[in-house]
Design a protein around this motif. Structure first.
Motif, PDB file in Angstrom:
ATOM      1  N   LEU A  28      -1.941  -0.747  -3.309  1.00 42.84           N
ATOM      2  CA  LEU A  28      -1.316  -0.758  -4.624  1.00 42.84           C
ATOM      3  C   LEU A  28      -1.336  -2.143  -5.259  1.00 42.84           C
ATOM      4  O   LEU A  28      -1.296  -2.276  -6.469  1.00 42.84           O
ATOM      5  CB  LEU A  28       0.129  -0.263  -4.518  1.00 42.84           C
ATOM      6  CG  LEU A  28       0.302   1.152  -3.966  1.00 42.84           C
ATOM      7  CD1 LEU A  28       1.777   1.470  -3.784  1.00 42.84           C
ATOM      8  CD2 LEU A  28      -0.369   2.161  -4.885  1.00 42.84           C
ATOM      9  N   GLY A  29      -1.365  -3.171  -4.439  1.00 43.30           N
ATOM     10  CA  GLY A  29      -1.385  -4.526  -4.984  1.00 43.30           C
ATOM     11  C   GLY A  29      -1.527  -5.564  -3.894  1.00 43.30           C
ATOM     12  O   GLY A  29      -1.375  -5.275  -2.709  1.00 43.30           O
ATOM     13  N   SER A  82       0.830  -1.203   0.000  1.00 39.13           N
ATOM     14  CA  SER A  82       0.000   0.000   0.000  1.00 39.13           C
ATOM     15  C   SER A  82       0.866   1.254   0.000  1.00 39.13           C
ATOM     16  O   SER A  82       2.047   1.220   0.326  1.00 39.13           O
ATOM     17  CB  SER A  82      -0.932   0.018   1.215  1.00 39.13           C
ATOM     18  OG  SER A  82      -0.172   0.093   2.402  1.00 39.13           O
ATOM     19  N   ARG A  83       0.234   2.323  -0.345  1.00 43.90           N
ATOM     20  CA  ARG A  83       0.866   3.636  -0.317  1.00 43.90           C
ATOM     21  C   ARG A  83       0.792   4.125   1.136  1.00 43.90           C
ATOM     22  O   ARG A  83      -0.214   3.951   1.816  1.00 43.90           O
ATOM     23  CB  ARG A  83       0.098   4.567  -1.254  1.00 43.90           C
ATOM     24  CG  ARG A  83       0.624   5.973  -1.347  1.00 43.90           C
ATOM     25  CD  ARG A  83      -0.143   6.820  -2.361  1.00 43.90           C
ATOM     26  NE  ARG A  83      -1.580   6.842  -2.106  1.00 43.90           N
ATOM     27  CZ  ARG A  83      -2.489   6.317  -2.928  1.00 43.90           C
ATOM     28  NH1 ARG A  83      -2.138   5.730  -4.040  1.00 43.90           N
ATOM     29  NH2 ARG A  83      -3.776   6.376  -2.631  1.00 43.90           N
ATOM     30  N   GLY A  84       1.858   4.690   1.616  1.00 42.25           N
ATOM     31  CA  GLY A  84       1.851   5.238   2.966  1.00 42.25           C
ATOM     32  C   GLY A  84       0.955   6.464   3.054  1.00 42.25           C
ATOM     33  O   GLY A  84       0.975   7.328   2.179  1.00 42.25           O
ATOM     34  N   GLU A  85       0.148   6.506   4.073  1.00 44.85           N
ATOM     35  CA  GLU A  85      -0.754   7.642   4.285  1.00 44.85           C
ATOM     36  C   GLU A  85      -0.342   8.334   5.585  1.00 44.85           C
ATOM     37  O   GLU A  85       0.263   7.734   6.464  1.00 44.85           O
ATOM     38  CB  GLU A  85      -2.207   7.184   4.369  1.00 44.85           C
ATOM     39  CG  GLU A  85      -2.713   6.439   3.139  1.00 44.85           C
ATOM     40  CD  GLU A  85      -2.859   7.315   1.900  1.00 44.85           C
ATOM     41  OE1 GLU A  85      -2.599   8.533   1.970  1.00 44.85           O
ATOM     42  OE2 GLU A  85      -3.225   6.781   0.848  1.00 44.85           O
ATOM     43  N   VAL A  86      -0.668   9.606   5.716  1.00 47.62           N
ATOM     44  CA  VAL A  86      -0.263  10.382   6.883  1.00 47.62           C
ATOM     45  C   VAL A  86      -1.025  10.013   8.149  1.00 47.62           C
ATOM     46  O   VAL A  86      -0.538  10.213   9.254  1.00 47.62           O
ATOM     47  CB  VAL A  86      -0.380  11.909   6.625  1.00 47.62           C
ATOM     48  CG1 VAL A  86       0.607  12.336   5.559  1.00 47.62           C
ATOM     49  CG2 VAL A  86      -1.799  12.294   6.230  1.00 47.62           C
ATOM     50  N   SER A  87      -2.230   9.449   7.997  1.00 47.44           N
ATOM     51  CA  SER A  87      -3.014   9.031   9.163  1.00 47.44           C
ATOM     52  C   SER A  87      -3.911   7.877   8.769  1.00 47.44           C
ATOM     53  O   SER A  87      -4.181   7.663   7.587  1.00 47.44           O
ATOM     54  CB  SER A  87      -3.859  10.188   9.699  1.00 47.44           C
ATOM     55  OG  SER A  87      -4.873  10.531   8.775  1.00 47.44           O
ATOM     56  N   VAL A 128      -6.437   6.264   5.021  1.00 49.74           N
ATOM     57  CA  VAL A 128      -6.306   4.961   4.375  1.00 49.74           C
ATOM     58  C   VAL A 128      -7.653   4.551   3.782  1.00 49.74           C
ATOM     59  O   VAL A 128      -8.668   4.530   4.469  1.00 49.74           O
ATOM     60  CB  VAL A 128      -5.824   3.886   5.379  1.00 49.74           C
ATOM     61  CG1 VAL A 128      -5.793   2.509   4.723  1.00 49.74           C
ATOM     62  CG2 VAL A 128      -4.463   4.252   5.929  1.00 49.74           C
ATOM     63  N   THR A 129      -7.641   4.257   2.471  1.00 51.81           N
ATOM     64  CA  THR A 129      -8.836   3.797   1.762  1.00 51.81           C
ATOM     65  C   THR A 129      -8.434   2.633   0.867  1.00 51.81           C
ATOM     66  O   THR A 129      -7.255   2.282   0.776  1.00 51.81           O
ATOM     67  CB  THR A 129      -9.433   4.915   0.885  1.00 51.81           C
ATOM     68  OG1 THR A 129      -8.485   5.229  -0.149  1.00 51.81           O
ATOM     69  CG2 THR A 129      -9.761   6.158   1.699  1.00 51.81           C
TER      70      THR A 129
END
Length: 150
Positions: free
Chosen positions: A69-70, A54-59, A63-64
């Protein structure tokens, strides 16, 4: 198909069709359990689970599903299939033949090309392994707290 043939010709009382059917049903069940978020320990073969990149999110609120990403299959080896155990059972034979003399990626009978391929022979524990081994997998995180033993 070659693996199914190998099993059926290896002192098995079961036909190729029976073996193929059992393996296909096993694969279907394995997929179902893994997609249900379970980790499946398949005897001494390994522990199968799903992993995500996944893509890193700030909080955590950010996150959705779009953050994923895979997805990938994780296979963790067991004690009898550990890297240390496999290393004991294999050895590099004629390493120079695989790295020299095959400039264009081709090769002859004694100097096969193809880059970083290694081939070994099994120890005394398995005389019928045809001298080859394949491996893969990862130890990335994933799976769930629920394990299924087969």
């Amino acid at each position: 198909e070659d693996f199914v043939t190998h099993i059926s010709e290896h002192n098995s009382p079961y036909s190729r069709g029976t073996i193929h059917g059992v393996l296909m049903d096993t694969l279907d069940c394995l997929k179902h359990l893994i997609l249900d978020g379970k980790s499946v320990r398949f005897s001494d073969l390994g522990l199968f689970s799903i992993g995500m990149t996944s893509r890193g999110e700030v909080s955590k609120e950010k996150v959705t599903a779009a953050s994923v990403l895979g997805v990938h299959l994780i296979v963790r080896n067991t004690k009898t299939w550990s890297n240390a155990e496999l290393k004991k059972l294999t050895k590099i034979v004629a390493y120079d033949d695989y790295t020299s003399g095959a400039v264009d990626g081709g090769g002859s009978e004694n100097t096969p090309g193809g880059g970083n391929t290694s081939q070994g022979t099994g120890g005394d524990t398995n005389k019928d392994n045809s001298g080859t081994s394949q491996g893969g997998g990862t130890t990335e995180g994933g799976g769930s707290d629920t394990d299924v033993d087969l």
